[in-house]
Design a protein around this motif. Sequence first.
Motif, mmCIF file in Angstrom:
data_model
loop_
_atom_site.group_PDB
_atom_site.id
_atom_site.type_symbol
_atom_site.label_atom_id
_atom_site.label_comp_id
_atom_site.label_asym_id
_atom_site.label_seq_id
_atom_site.Cartn_x
_atom_site.Cartn_y
_atom_site.Cartn_z
ATOM 1 N N UNK A 1 28.486 -27.813 23.121
ATOM 2 C CA UNK A 1 27.934 -29.176 23.098
ATOM 3 C C UNK A 1 29.059 -30.206 23.175
ATOM 4 N N UNK A 2 30.126 -29.880 23.890
ATOM 5 C CA UNK A 2 31.325 -30.730 23.944
ATOM 6 C C UNK A 2 30.989 -32.176 24.313
ATOM 7 N N UNK A 3 30.180 -32.372 25.329
ATOM 8 C CA UNK A 3 29.896 -33.726 25.825
ATOM 9 C C UNK A 3 28.965 -34.520 24.917
ATOM 10 N N UNK A 4 28.394 -33.864 23.910
ATOM 11 C CA UNK A 4 27.451 -34.557 23.032
ATOM 12 C C UNK A 4 28.130 -35.173 21.805
ATOM 13 N N UNK A 5 29.422 -34.906 21.615
ATOM 14 C CA UNK A 5 30.127 -35.440 20.450
ATOM 15 C C UNK A 5 30.617 -36.869 20.732
ATOM 16 N N UNK A 6 30.653 -37.670 19.681
ATOM 17 C CA UNK A 6 31.148 -39.036 19.814
ATOM 18 C C UNK A 6 32.639 -39.047 20.133
ATOM 19 N N UNK A 7 33.395 -38.167 19.464
ATOM 20 C CA UNK A 7 34.841 -38.107 19.668
ATOM 21 C C UNK A 7 35.256 -36.648 19.829
ATOM 22 N N UNK A 8 35.091 -36.060 21.023
ATOM 23 C CA UNK A 8 35.413 -34.649 21.229
ATOM 24 C C UNK A 8 36.883 -34.334 20.996
ATOM 25 N N UNK B 1 33.873 -19.276 16.810
ATOM 26 C CA UNK B 1 32.985 -20.322 16.294
ATOM 27 C C UNK B 1 33.305 -21.673 16.937
ATOM 28 N N UNK B 2 34.580 -21.889 17.248
ATOM 29 C CA UNK B 2 34.934 -23.093 17.996
ATOM 30 C C UNK B 2 34.246 -23.092 19.354
ATOM 31 N N UNK C 1 35.948 -19.869 27.772
ATOM 32 C CA UNK C 1 34.677 -19.658 28.453
ATOM 33 C C UNK C 1 34.283 -20.788 29.380
ATOM 34 N N UNK C 2 34.703 -22.028 29.074
ATOM 35 C CA UNK C 2 34.369 -23.160 29.933
ATOM 36 C C UNK C 2 35.166 -23.083 31.239
ATOM 37 N N UNK C 3 36.455 -22.802 31.115
ATOM 38 C CA UNK C 3 37.314 -22.710 32.295
ATOM 39 C C UNK C 3 37.197 -21.359 32.995
ATOM 40 N N UNK C 4 36.582 -20.380 32.311
ATOM 41 C CA UNK C 4 36.428 -19.019 32.842
ATOM 42 C C UNK C 4 37.786 -18.432 33.264
ATOM 43 N N UNK D 1 28.312 -30.306 14.208
ATOM 44 C CA UNK D 1 29.067 -29.055 14.036
ATOM 45 C C UNK D 1 28.293 -28.096 13.149
ATOM 46 N N UNK D 2 27.777 -28.611 12.037
ATOM 47 C CA UNK D 2 27.039 -27.751 11.097
ATOM 48 C C UNK D 2 25.745 -27.237 11.715
ATOM 49 N N UNK D 3 25.088 -28.080 12.515
ATOM 50 C CA UNK D 3 23.844 -27.651 13.164
ATOM 51 C C UNK D 3 24.115 -26.570 14.216
#
Length: 460
Positions: free
Chosen positions: A45-52, A38-39, A272-275, A172-174
């Motif tokens: 959407x990592x880059x869309x958060x205000x404080x990742x 779930x993480x 998955x991002x770093x593969x 996160x909830x969305x």
Amino acid sequence: MMKKYCFHVNQQAPVIIQSRSATSGKVENLDYIPGSVFLGIVAQAYDQFRDPFAVFHAGKVRFGDAHLVHEGEISLKAPLSWHRDSGGKLHCLHRGERQGTDKVKQVRDSYITTTRLLQPVKHFSLKSAFDQEKRQSKENQMYGYEALAGGQEWAFWVEIDESVHPEDCQRIRDMLCGQKRIGKARGSEYGLVTMRPESTLTCPLKESSAVPHDGETHYLYALSDWILHDHHSGTPRLVPTAQDLGLGSEVDLHIDWSRSFLRTRSFTSYNGIQRSRGTLRQAIIKGSVLCLKNLSATSSFPDAIGAYTHEGYGKVLVNPQLLLLNEAPATHSGAPEISLETYPEVGQTGLLAAWTKAQKDQRQIHEVTTGAAGELSKKLIRLTNSQIGSFRQMAIQSTDCGSLLKQFEAFCTASTRSKQWSEVEKPLRSALKEHEKNYRLFVETLCQAATRAKKENSHD
């Protein structure tokens, strides 16, 4: 202060989440869905958060493991201190309640609610690697997948610290709503789930209880895997210390090993991002029971210990109601029950007639689909095998016929493909709408017929 949000997961297809990273030999599937899954969904959407950093690295957001749900209650892993003798009697060995000399067997791979002992359903399927040049199965390339069977229901919690920005909390909830694909091989027929917020589920067995103290005894139950490291060297450790449990290094921790039951596993996580895979992790698995003695009755413990708590690891229950049960509830499969009410018009004595009717209907659908696909396949001869395969893959990954049509339209209008697909786009769209109820079967039959027609045409 952490706020807790519960989410329901409805499994629509088998899910593969392997317990270790080995690629040879038998690799068992986990009997739960780990919080790291779930993480990973939210991290898209990592880059869309205000404080990742606060969301993904600081431990201010914790994604819990998903457990089976039965009759509105979230289950817990059966304690590893539970054992059964040959007669089926339960022995709670963390309380020293073994009687007689019969051999006992540990209760594993089971989950428990107040009324049921659940068994997650797993299926094994055999696969073969595909030879793209010969368009057939590769020789000596067989492999198999064990997966959680589709149709099961799960639930998990997400804990979010109050300091996290409200917009990040809502995002996160969305992200944890709607249809998602999780686990291994999710690009094929595996991994489709539907997620939604849920506020009515309960888990009474998690609640702490006034366990009778014998010399100030405390029981710690591993709600999730624990990953512990030495505080000086950073090396993995499989025996908790007082410092790990939040008691302070000055406390003389005494573990009663005769009433403690731990199991361990080793694995490497996949990013998955770093593969790529990360470092080797050694964990005390969920369901383990730790018996601590000579502690003050007022001793307090953190609700999470060790590393990677943001992925759901390290969750601790202190003296939970679960460890007070004297008898396990009746066993029940985690798969949805099949009732005779499915065929109300035939009753109990008409099951054979119902099965015969279902087979007849299936044959009729197949005959209609095959006939329509045979006519249309002649128009696909000019397409390459890879283009036909791409269309088939879109159908497999689509959630319904409408989403396939949208994806197909975008695929055909790409500048590099518009010329090849211009002649078949319109009749193909029309045929998909006509066979909307069985569109996957239609596409599969169409692609097979087109491949055969291309081979016959090449021989001529």
